[in-house]
Design a protein around this motif. Structure first.
Motif, mmCIF file in Angstrom:
data_model
loop_
_atom_site.group_PDB
_atom_site.id
_atom_site.type_symbol
_atom_site.label_atom_id
_atom_site.label_comp_id
_atom_site.label_asym_id
_atom_site.label_seq_id
_atom_site.Cartn_x
_atom_site.Cartn_y
_atom_site.Cartn_z
ATOM 1 N N MET A 1 50.185 27.619 -32.625
ATOM 2 C CA MET A 1 50.394 28.847 -33.229
ATOM 3 C C MET A 1 51.636 28.549 -33.896
ATOM 4 N N ALA A 2 52.073 27.355 -34.714
ATOM 5 C CA ALA A 2 52.953 27.329 -35.455
ATOM 6 C C ALA A 2 52.818 26.154 -36.585
ATOM 7 N N GLY A 3 53.393 26.253 -37.687
ATOM 8 C CA GLY A 3 53.035 25.413 -38.657
ATOM 9 C C GLY A 3 54.078 25.934 -39.962
ATOM 10 N N SER A 4 53.171 25.625 -41.032
ATOM 11 C CA SER A 4 54.063 26.018 -42.339
ATOM 12 C C SER A 4 53.166 25.846 -43.467
ATOM 13 N N GLU A 5 53.689 26.166 -44.753
ATOM 14 C CA GLU A 5 52.755 26.086 -45.871
ATOM 15 C C GLU A 5 52.910 24.599 -46.398
ATOM 16 N N GLY B 1 49.301 14.335 -40.608
ATOM 17 C CA GLY B 1 50.159 14.998 -41.379
ATOM 18 C C GLY B 1 51.289 16.025 -41.127
ATOM 19 N N LEU B 2 51.224 17.193 -41.157
ATOM 20 C CA LEU B 2 52.251 18.125 -40.715
ATOM 21 C C LEU B 2 52.092 18.381 -39.354
ATOM 22 N N ILE B 3 50.946 18.531 -38.660
ATOM 23 C CA ILE B 3 50.832 18.839 -37.480
ATOM 24 C C ILE B 3 50.714 17.424 -36.627
ATOM 25 N N GLY B 4 49.877 16.825 -36.963
ATOM 26 C CA GLY B 4 49.690 15.327 -36.208
ATOM 27 C C GLY B 4 50.994 14.578 -36.447
ATOM 28 N N CYS C 1 46.880 7.540 -37.020
ATOM 29 C CA CYS C 1 45.504 7.099 -38.002
ATOM 30 C C CYS C 1 45.586 8.000 -39.059
ATOM 31 N N ASP C 2 45.411 7.609 -40.260
ATOM 32 C CA ASP C 2 45.342 8.439 -41.380
ATOM 33 C C ASP C 2 44.707 7.663 -42.614
ATOM 34 N N ARG C 3 43.957 8.342 -43.326
ATOM 35 C CA ARG C 3 43.508 7.684 -44.714
ATOM 36 C C ARG C 3 44.475 7.501 -45.457
ATOM 37 N N ALA D 1 43.697 15.862 -35.921
ATOM 38 C CA ALA D 1 44.726 16.789 -36.733
ATOM 39 C C ALA D 1 44.554 16.716 -38.187
ATOM 40 N N THR D 2 43.109 16.978 -38.585
ATOM 41 C CA THR D 2 42.588 16.897 -39.993
ATOM 42 C C THR D 2 41.959 18.150 -40.003
ATOM 43 N N PRO D 3 41.864 18.684 -41.474
ATOM 44 C CA PRO D 3 40.926 19.782 -41.615
ATOM 45 C C PRO D 3 39.663 19.936 -40.971
ATOM 46 N N LYS E 1 52.546 20.552 -46.546
ATOM 47 C CA LYS E 1 51.609 19.721 -46.322
ATOM 48 C C LYS E 1 51.692 18.330 -46.258
ATOM 49 N N GLY E 2 51.585 17.521 -45.210
ATOM 50 C CA GLY E 2 51.722 16.049 -44.962
ATOM 51 C C GLY E 2 52.893 15.807 -43.864
ATOM 52 N N ILE E 3 52.871 14.604 -43.661
ATOM 53 C CA ILE E 3 53.861 14.176 -42.823
ATOM 54 C C ILE E 3 55.663 14.354 -43.324
ATOM 55 N N GLY F 1 43.140 22.161 -34.647
ATOM 56 C CA GLY F 1 42.351 22.926 -35.704
ATOM 57 C C GLY F 1 42.449 24.508 -35.519
ATOM 58 N N SER F 2 42.479 25.128 -36.765
ATOM 59 C CA SER F 2 42.958 26.648 -36.697
ATOM 60 C C SER F 2 41.806 27.546 -36.186
ATOM 61 N N THR F 3 40.472 26.794 -36.118
ATOM 62 C CA THR F 3 39.239 27.827 -35.692
ATOM 63 C C THR F 3 38.741 27.040 -34.640
HETATM 64 N N1 LIG Z 1 49.551 23.709 -41.534
HETATM 65 C C1 LIG Z 1 49.532 24.505 -40.357
HETATM 66 O O1 LIG Z 1 50.502 25.460 -40.381
HETATM 67 C C2 LIG Z 1 48.851 24.334 -39.142
HETATM 68 C C3 LIG Z 1 48.896 25.111 -38.063
HETATM 69 C C4 LIG Z 1 48.371 24.775 -36.786
HETATM 70 C C5 LIG Z 1 46.970 24.252 -36.977
HETATM 71 N N2 LIG Z 1 47.005 23.533 -38.105
HETATM 72 C C6 LIG Z 1 45.484 22.686 -38.230
HETATM 73 O O2 LIG Z 1 45.869 21.444 -38.256
HETATM 74 C C7 LIG Z 1 45.028 20.641 -38.703
HETATM 75 C C8 LIG Z 1 45.839 19.506 -39.751
HETATM 76 O O3 LIG Z 1 46.610 20.587 -40.457
HETATM 77 P P1 LIG Z 1 48.106 19.970 -41.259
HETATM 78 O O4 LIG Z 1 48.656 21.173 -41.725
HETATM 79 O O5 LIG Z 1 48.627 18.888 -40.524
HETATM 80 O O6 LIG Z 1 47.531 19.251 -42.504
HETATM 81 P P2 LIG Z 1 48.032 18.050 -43.638
HETATM 82 O O7 LIG Z 1 47.268 18.214 -44.661
HETATM 83 O O8 LIG Z 1 49.569 18.225 -43.351
HETATM 84 O O9 LIG Z 1 47.677 16.550 -42.571
HETATM 85 C C9 LIG Z 1 46.201 16.512 -42.540
HETATM 86 C C10 LIG Z 1 46.261 14.719 -42.659
HETATM 87 O O10 LIG Z 1 44.952 14.350 -42.323
HETATM 88 C C11 LIG Z 1 44.778 13.240 -43.187
HETATM 89 N N3 LIG Z 1 43.374 13.303 -43.211
HETATM 90 C C12 LIG Z 1 42.416 14.200 -43.709
HETATM 91 N N4 LIG Z 1 41.257 13.637 -43.706
HETATM 92 C C13 LIG Z 1 41.091 12.618 -43.312
HETATM 93 C C14 LIG Z 1 39.983 11.721 -42.683
HETATM 94 N N5 LIG Z 1 38.759 12.038 -42.803
HETATM 95 N N6 LIG Z 1 40.648 10.421 -42.190
HETATM 96 C C15 LIG Z 1 41.831 10.498 -41.767
HETATM 97 N N7 LIG Z 1 42.764 11.069 -42.209
HETATM 98 C C16 LIG Z 1 42.296 12.338 -42.854
HETATM 99 C C17 LIG Z 1 45.429 13.813 -44.345
HETATM 100 O O11 LIG Z 1 45.474 12.459 -45.147
HETATM 101 C C18 LIG Z 1 46.675 14.179 -43.641
HETATM 102 O O12 LIG Z 1 47.647 13.227 -43.696
HETATM 103 C C19 LIG Z 1 43.837 21.305 -39.460
HETATM 104 O O13 LIG Z 1 42.922 21.370 -38.729
HETATM 105 C C20 LIG Z 1 44.722 22.711 -39.589
HETATM 106 O O14 LIG Z 1 43.750 23.948 -39.661
HETATM 107 C C21 LIG Z 1 47.529 23.751 -39.237
#
Ligand SMILES: NC(=O)c1ccc[n+]([C@@H]2O[C@H](COP(=O)([O-])OP(=O)(O)OC[C@H]3O[C@@H](n4cnc5c(N)ncnc54)[C@H](O)[C@@H]3O)[C@@H](O)[C@H]2O)c1
Ligand SMILES: O=C(O)C(=O)C[C@]1(C(=O)O)C=C[C@@H](O)C=C1
Length: 392
Positions: free
Chosen positions: A134-138, A23-26, A45-47, A81-83, A140-142, A108-110
C-alpha cells in the motif's frame, strides 16, 4: 480479518529472486532486496530494455533478462510486478520453466481475480501468495523507483484456503525485510477495502480532471487558478492508464459499489448546498427544528474531524506514527544535523519527509517516530539546539 501487523524479521533469504516487471514497484523492491541481501541473486526481467539497463545501474538487480523463461530459471521466488491483466500471459511463458516448489507472489492492486487466476494456472507444483504493497506513486517506470518506497508501508498478503502456509511465511519475511508491515486479509476483504481508499479516489480524481478538461474548452484560463486544492485532490490522476484500466476491470464489482455510494453522498451534498442558499443566513428558525444550513455544516464538521484522525503522511494504515515538524533554515547539511542530534541520543527516526521547501528561506520537515516518548524526546533535543520544532 487479522488486524495484527507483524514485526520485522530479517532472518530469511532466497537463493534467487526473479522480479518480472522492473518498473516503479518491481524496481523499488529489487533495490531493497538486492541491497538488503535478501537473496544471493536478484534477477530483473522486463520487456523494456531501457528499464533493464537502469535496473543494473541503480542496483535493482544483480542480473537482468528480457526472456521470462531465462529469468525464472533456478529462482525460488518469483515476484510479478506488471499490470495485473498481463499476469496470465506471463504465467504461460514461465510455467514450464519454474522450479518445482518455487513460490510465485505478486504486487498487483487487485486480488480476488488475481488469486483465482494464478492459483488455477499454477496448480499444485508451485504455491502462489497474493500481495499488495500500500505505497506507490503516480510515477511510472523504474525512473521513479526508490529503495525506501515500501519502508513503513502496509503490505497486504491475501492467503486463500489453498495457500501453502510455509510459502506465506517466506513471503511475509521477504516483505518485512523491505521494512514494510504485513497485514493478512482475504482477497475479497482486500478488494472491497482498496476500492474505498485507493480505486474510488483515483476515479474521482480522473472525473475532476475530466471536468476541468470540459470547462477549459470555454474557459481556458481556469487552469491557471488551480492551486493546492485541485493539485492535491488530482495528483493520482497522472497514474499509468494501463495499470488503472486493469485495476478497474479486475475490481469492477467493488469499485462500482463504491462509486454508487459516492454518487449518493454527492447528491445529498448537492441538495444540502442548494438548501443553504444565499438568503438562508438571514432566515429565522421559524418552527423548524433545524436550520437549512445545519446538514451541510454538520457534514463539513464530520468530514474535517474524520480527516484529522487519519495519520498525517503515514504510508497506508500505519498504527500511529508520532510526529514533530521542524522548520529549518536553507543551509546545507541541516537534515544530517537533525538526524545526528537525534542519533546521538539514540532516538530512532521511523519516517522523514520534506513538506515544503521555500527557496532561499529553508523548509519544513516532518519527522516521525514509533513511540510517543521518542517524539517528546526529539522535541526536547531539537529545541535545546535552537531548532524551531513543534508536535504535529
Ligand atoms: N504504482 C503504484 O502506486 C502501485 C502501488 C502498488 C501496487 N502497484 C501494482 O504494481 C504493479 C506494477 O505497477 P508499477 O506502478 O510498478 O508499474 P510500472 O509501469 O512502473 O512498471 C511495470 C513494468 O512492467 C513492465 N511490463 C509490462 N508488461 C510486461 C510484460 N508483459 N512482460 C515484461 N515486462 C512487462 C513494464 O515495461 C514496466 O517496466 C501493478 O500490478 C500495480 O497494480 C502499483
Ligand atoms: O500515489 C500514491 O501515493 C499511492 O500510494 C498509490 C496507490 C494508492 O492509491 O494509495 C495506488 C495504487 C496502489 O495499488 C497502491 C497505492
Amino acid at each position: 480479518m487479522s488486524s495484527l501487523f507483524s514485526q520485522q524479521d530479517q532472518h530469511c533469504s532466497f537463493q534467487r529472486i526473479a522480479i518480472i516487471g522492473m518498473g516503479l514497484i518491481g524496481g523499488s523492491m529489487g533495490m531493497a532486496l538486492r541491497q538488503g541481501n535478501m537473496a544471493t541473486e536478484v534477477v530483473g526481467c522486463d520487456r523494456n530494455e531501457e528499464s533493464l539497463a537502469l535496473a543494473l545501474t541503480t542496483q535493482a538487480a544483480h542480473r537482468v533478462e528480457k526472456e521470462i523463461a531465462r529469468a525464472v530459471e533456478g529462482a525460488d521466488l518469483i515476484i510479478l510486478a506488471t499490470p495485473v491483466r498481463t499476469y496470465p500471459k506471463i504465467l504461460d511463458a514461465m510455467k514450464k520453466h519454474l522450479e518445482p516448489g518455487a513460490i510465485v507472489t505478486d504486487v498487483g492492486s487487485t486480488k480476488s481475480w488475481v488469486v483465482q487466476e494464478l492459483e488455477s494456472m499454477l496448480g499444485e507444483k508451485n504455491p502462489f501468495v497474493g500481495g499488495h504493497p500500500m505505497a506507490g506513486s503516480e510515477k511510472k517506470g523504474i525512473e521513479g523507483a526508490d529503495r525506501y518506497l515500501l519502508e513503513n508501508a502496509v503490505y497486504v498478503l491475501t492467503p486463500s484456503e489453498r495457500t501453502d502456509r510455509n510459502a506465506l511465511k517466506k513471503v511475509e519475511k521477504m516483505v518485512q525485510s523491505l521494512g514494510a508491515r504485513t497485514l493478512e486479509l482475504s482477497p475479497e476483504e482486500h478488494d472491497t477495502m482498496v476500492a474505498m481508499v485507493s480505486h474510488l479516489p483515483h476515479m474521482v480524481a480522473v472525473a475532476l480532471v475530466d471536468t476541468l478538461g470540459e470547462v477549459t474548452k470555454t474557459q481556458p484560463e481556469v487552469t491557471m487558478l488551480a492551486a493546492g486544492g485541485f493539485r492535491d485532490t488530482t495528483r493520482i490522476a497522472a497514474g499509468d492508464p494501463q495499470m488503472w484500466f486493469d485495476i478497474a476491470c479486475t475490481n469492477r464489482k467493488h469499485l462500482v459499489e463504491k462509486i454508487e455510494h459516492f454518487q449518493r453522498l454527492l447528491t445529498q451534498l448537492k441538495d444540502e448546498i442548494i438548501a443553504c442558499g444565499p438568503s438562508s443566513s438571514n432566515v429565522k428558525n421559524e418552527g423548524l427544528s433545524q436550520s437549512p444550513q445545519e446538514p451541510l455544516k454538520g457534514r463539513l464538521h464530520r468530514a474535517r474531524e474524520l480527516r484529522l484522525t487519519i495519520p498525517g503522511k503515514a504510508k497506508g494504515l500505519l498504527p500511529g506514527i508520532h510526529e514533530v515538524v521542524v522548520t529549518v533554515p536553507d543551509r546545507p547539511g541541516m537534515i544530517g544535523h537533525i538526524a545526528r542530534l537525534l542519533g546521538d541520543e539514540e532516538v530512532n527516526i521511523a519516517d522523514i519527509e520534506i513538506l515544503r521547501v521555500r527557496e532561499g528561506h529553508g523548509g519544513t520537515i516532518r519527522v516521525g517516530f514509533y513511540k510517543e516518548e521518542e517524539a517528546e524526546k526529539a522535541l526536547q533535543i531539537l529545541s535545546q539546539d535552537g531548532i524551531i520544532v513543534k508536535r504535529w
